[in-house]
Scaffold this motif. Structure first.
Motif, PDB file in Angstrom:
ATOM      1  N   PRO A 103       0.826  -1.216   0.000  1.00 34.20           N
ATOM      2  CA  PRO A 103       0.000   0.000   0.000  1.00 34.20           C
ATOM      3  C   PRO A 103       0.858   1.263   0.000  1.00 34.20           C
ATOM      4  O   PRO A 103       1.903   1.320   0.645  1.00 34.20           O
ATOM      5  CB  PRO A 103      -0.811  -0.121   1.302  1.00 34.20           C
ATOM      6  N   GLY A 104       0.402   2.255  -0.749  1.00 35.37           N
ATOM      7  CA  GLY A 104       1.096   3.533  -0.780  1.00 35.37           C
ATOM      8  C   GLY A 104       2.192   3.631  -1.819  1.00 35.37           C
ATOM      9  O   GLY A 104       2.411   4.693  -2.402  1.00 35.37           O
ATOM     10  N   THR A 105       2.912   2.548  -2.067  1.00 36.64           N
ATOM     11  CA  THR A 105       4.038   2.592  -3.006  1.00 36.64           C
ATOM     12  C   THR A 105       3.825   1.699  -4.224  1.00 36.64           C
ATOM     13  O   THR A 105       4.323   2.007  -5.298  1.00 36.64           O
ATOM     14  CB  THR A 105       5.339   2.165  -2.308  1.00 36.64           C
ATOM     15  N   GLY A 106       3.152   0.580  -4.049  1.00 31.53           N
ATOM     16  CA  GLY A 106       2.963  -0.343  -5.158  1.00 31.53           C
ATOM     17  C   GLY A 106       4.111  -1.305  -5.364  1.00 31.53           C
ATOM     18  O   GLY A 106       4.176  -1.980  -6.401  1.00 31.53           O
ATOM     19  N   TRP A 107       5.034  -1.375  -4.429  1.00 31.25           N
ATOM     20  CA  TRP A 107       6.108  -2.363  -4.535  1.00 31.25           C
ATOM     21  C   TRP A 107       5.512  -3.772  -4.507  1.00 31.25           C
ATOM     22  O   TRP A 107       4.498  -4.024  -3.858  1.00 31.25           O
ATOM     23  CB  TRP A 107       7.087  -2.224  -3.370  1.00 31.25           C
ATOM     24  N   ASP A 108       6.190  -4.697  -5.179  1.00 29.49           N
ATOM     25  CA  ASP A 108       5.738  -6.084  -5.213  1.00 29.49           C
ATOM     26  C   ASP A 108       6.042  -6.757  -3.877  1.00 29.49           C
ATOM     27  O   ASP A 108       7.202  -6.820  -3.452  1.00 29.49           O
ATOM     28  CB  ASP A 108       6.429  -6.831  -6.361  1.00 29.49           C
ATOM     29  N   VAL A 109       5.013  -7.292  -3.210  1.00 28.16           N
ATOM     30  CA  VAL A 109       5.182  -7.885  -1.881  1.00 28.16           C
ATOM     31  C   VAL A 109       6.029  -9.155  -1.946  1.00 28.16           C
ATOM     32  O   VAL A 109       6.909  -9.375  -1.105  1.00 28.16           O
ATOM     33  CB  VAL A 109       3.815  -8.184  -1.247  1.00 28.16           C
ATOM     34  N   LEU A 110       5.790  -9.998  -2.939  1.00 29.72           N
ATOM     35  CA  LEU A 110       6.557 -11.243  -3.056  1.00 29.72           C
ATOM     36  C   LEU A 110       8.047 -10.957  -3.178  1.00 29.72           C
ATOM     37  O   LEU A 110       8.872 -11.601  -2.502  1.00 29.72           O
ATOM     38  CB  LEU A 110       6.079 -12.048  -4.258  1.00 29.72           C
ATOM     39  N   SER A 111       8.412 -10.011  -4.020  1.00 30.12           N
ATOM     40  CA  SER A 111       9.829  -9.684  -4.203  1.00 30.12           C
ATOM     41  C   SER A 111      10.446  -9.151  -2.916  1.00 30.12           C
ATOM     42  O   SER A 111      11.561  -9.519  -2.550  1.00 30.12           O
ATOM     43  CB  SER A 111       9.988  -8.650  -5.317  1.00 30.12           C
ATOM     44  N   ARG A 112       9.715  -8.316  -2.202  1.00 28.72           N
ATOM     45  CA  ARG A 112      10.267  -7.711  -0.990  1.00 28.72           C
ATOM     46  C   ARG A 112      10.398  -8.740   0.130  1.00 28.72           C
ATOM     47  O   ARG A 112      11.397  -8.751   0.859  1.00 28.72           O
ATOM     48  CB  ARG A 112       9.404  -6.523  -0.551  1.00 28.72           C
ATOM     49  N   VAL A 113       9.412  -9.610   0.279  1.00 28.89           N
ATOM     50  CA  VAL A 113       9.497 -10.622   1.332  1.00 28.89           C
ATOM     51  C   VAL A 113      10.583 -11.641   1.002  1.00 28.89           C
ATOM     52  O   VAL A 113      11.371 -12.033   1.876  1.00 28.89           O
ATOM     53  CB  VAL A 113       8.131 -11.308   1.520  1.00 28.89           C
ATOM     54  N   TRP A 114      10.659 -12.067  -0.252  1.00 24.25           N
ATOM     55  CA  TRP A 114      11.667 -13.044  -0.648  1.00 24.25           C
ATOM     56  C   TRP A 114      13.072 -12.488  -0.448  1.00 24.25           C
ATOM     57  O   TRP A 114      13.935 -13.145   0.146  1.00 24.25           O
ATOM     58  CB  TRP A 114      11.442 -13.426  -2.111  1.00 24.25           C
ATOM     59  N   LEU A 115      13.294 -11.261  -0.926  1.00 24.79           N
ATOM     60  CA  LEU A 115      14.612 -10.659  -0.743  1.00 24.79           C
ATOM     61  C   LEU A 115      14.848 -10.314   0.728  1.00 24.79           C
ATOM     62  O   LEU A 115      15.991 -10.353   1.201  1.00 24.79           O
ATOM     63  CB  LEU A 115      14.736  -9.408  -1.607  1.00 24.79           C
ATOM     64  N   ASP A 297      -5.105  -3.356   4.970  1.00 22.60           N
ATOM     65  CA  ASP A 297      -4.589  -4.475   4.169  1.00 22.60           C
ATOM     66  C   ASP A 297      -3.919  -5.477   5.106  1.00 22.60           C
ATOM     67  O   ASP A 297      -2.690  -5.552   5.189  1.00 22.60           O
ATOM     68  CB  ASP A 297      -3.583  -3.947   3.131  1.00 22.60           C
ATOM     69  N   PRO A 298      -4.701  -6.256   5.858  1.00 22.65           N
ATOM     70  CA  PRO A 298      -4.119  -7.179   6.848  1.00 22.65           C
ATOM     71  C   PRO A 298      -3.223  -8.246   6.236  1.00 22.65           C
ATOM     72  O   PRO A 298      -2.295  -8.729   6.879  1.00 22.65           O
ATOM     73  CB  PRO A 298      -5.345  -7.799   7.528  1.00 22.65           C
ATOM     74  N   LEU A 299      -3.472  -8.637   4.974  1.00 24.37           N
ATOM     75  CA  LEU A 299      -2.646  -9.670   4.346  1.00 24.37           C
ATOM     76  C   LEU A 299      -1.195  -9.224   4.238  1.00 24.37           C
ATOM     77  O   LEU A 299      -0.271 -10.036   4.406  1.00 24.37           O
ATOM     78  CB  LEU A 299      -3.196 -10.012   2.963  1.00 24.37           C
TER      79      LEU A 299
END
Length: 332
Positions: A103-115, A297-299
């Motif tokens: 939220p707010g930025t649009g960064w990909d969650v999968l990429s950020r969590v994986w990295l 966005d609780p997820l």
């Protein structure tokens, strides 16, 4: 004399002749591996940890290949009229963003969590190595030499344990990071990462030193140590060639128990604002950012939180399994 089933099993393991047949001998390492393999919970935790490590190694490679993209803004997926929440259901989950967007930025969650898993494990592994190396060396020196050196190291352990670790980490962050910037020319997130590694490592070694010292107090009275002394072996040779190979098992177990505690500590420090900062992701700063959006966005909050739980629980279970497997007195 009749041989009980228990005695038969024990003699079979070491390769004695029973009923005219010679059984194959098993080394202590083979026995430990067999015990570990027969523990389903330990094997499950080993598989999970192995997958996490493989994923952590692959993450930077996938970033270079463009498969993972942790810093590209996708403002077209953000609904600014709804407080910056992602468009679509469940945090903007789609084929191109399997876990949604931030939220707010649009960064990909999968990429950020994986990295984030990759960076968090790398930082915590380095801190664990620092703690284990310092603790092992000082523990061996303390247990073997005893006397004045043992007393000095013991008081150093007490002094280190007396410091409130979290408070010290917060209080020392500004001056130490400034020192890294000015003297060591480490800047930005590199300075923050080195700070976390150094401080966690320097505060985590006393438990290792105490464990090793207790083992060495027994080992130093063994015959092979007396033999090494009689041929004029130096203290350093006795430390690292005679004693260290005999304490590797408890050191390995202690390593697997320190690592999850450092994962939790890194997450807590990032939550408090000390550590690697965005856009470079770690599990800690991803979770800290997610708390802002927990209601909308609780997820986005639960994904890094569950990942931290999985890592910590898996490493703890792996450590427990290794301890039971390497303990010769444990039940088979």
């Amino acid at each position: 004399m009749a041989i009980s089933p228990t005695e038969t099993e024990q003699r079979s393991e070491v390769g004695v002749v029973i009923a005219g047949e010679t059984t194959a001998a098993k080394s202590p390492m083979r026995l430990a591996v067999d015990r570990f393999r027969h523990d389903k919970l330990s094997m499950a935790s080993f598989v999970v940890v192995a997958l996490l490590v493989i994923g952590a190694i692959l993450a930077p490679i996938l970033v270079k290949l463009g498969v993972l993209d942790y810093s590209t803004l996708h403002q077209d997926l953000i609904d600014n009229t709804n407080g910056g929440l992602p468009t679509g259901a469940h945090g903007g989950i789609s084929a191109s963003h399997p876990l949604g967007v931030v939220p707010g930025t649009g960064w990909d969650v999968l990429s950020r969590v994986w990295l984030g898993v990759s960076f968090s494990l790398a930082i915590c592994l380095c801190a664990t190595v620092v703690s284990v190396v310092i603790g092992a060396v000082l523990g061996i020196m303390s247990g073997y030499s005893r006397g004045a050196l043992d007393w000095v190291i013991g008081r150093l352990v007490d002094l280190t344990l007396s410091f409130p670790q979290t408070l010290m980490l917060l209080a020392l962050s500004a001056p130490i990071i400034a020192f890294f910037n000015s003297s060591l020319h480490l800047h930005g997130n590199l300075a923050n990462a080195v700070y976390i590694i150094v401080v966690l490592g320097l505060f985590g070694w006393p438990s290792v030193a105490r464990l090793v010292r207790g083992q060495v107090l027994s080992i130093r009275e063994r015959e092979f140590i007396d033999a090494a002394r009689s041929i004029g072996a130096s203290n350093s040779r006795i430390y690292f060639r005679e004693i260290l190979p005999n304490v590797w098992a408890p050191l390995l177990v202690q390593t697997t128990l320190l690592l999850p505690s450092y994962v939790s500590a890194e997450a807590a420090l990032s939550f408090l604002g000390v550590g690697v900062q965005a856009p470079l992701p770690t599990l800690g700063n991803v979770l800290a950012d997610a708390t802002t959006w927990i209601l909308g966005d609780p997820l986005y909050f639960w994904i890094p939180a569950v990942m931290i739980v999985v890592i910590v629980v898996s490493l703890n279970l792996l450590g427990d399994g290794l301890r039971d497997a390497l303990d010769p007195k444990s039940g088979r």
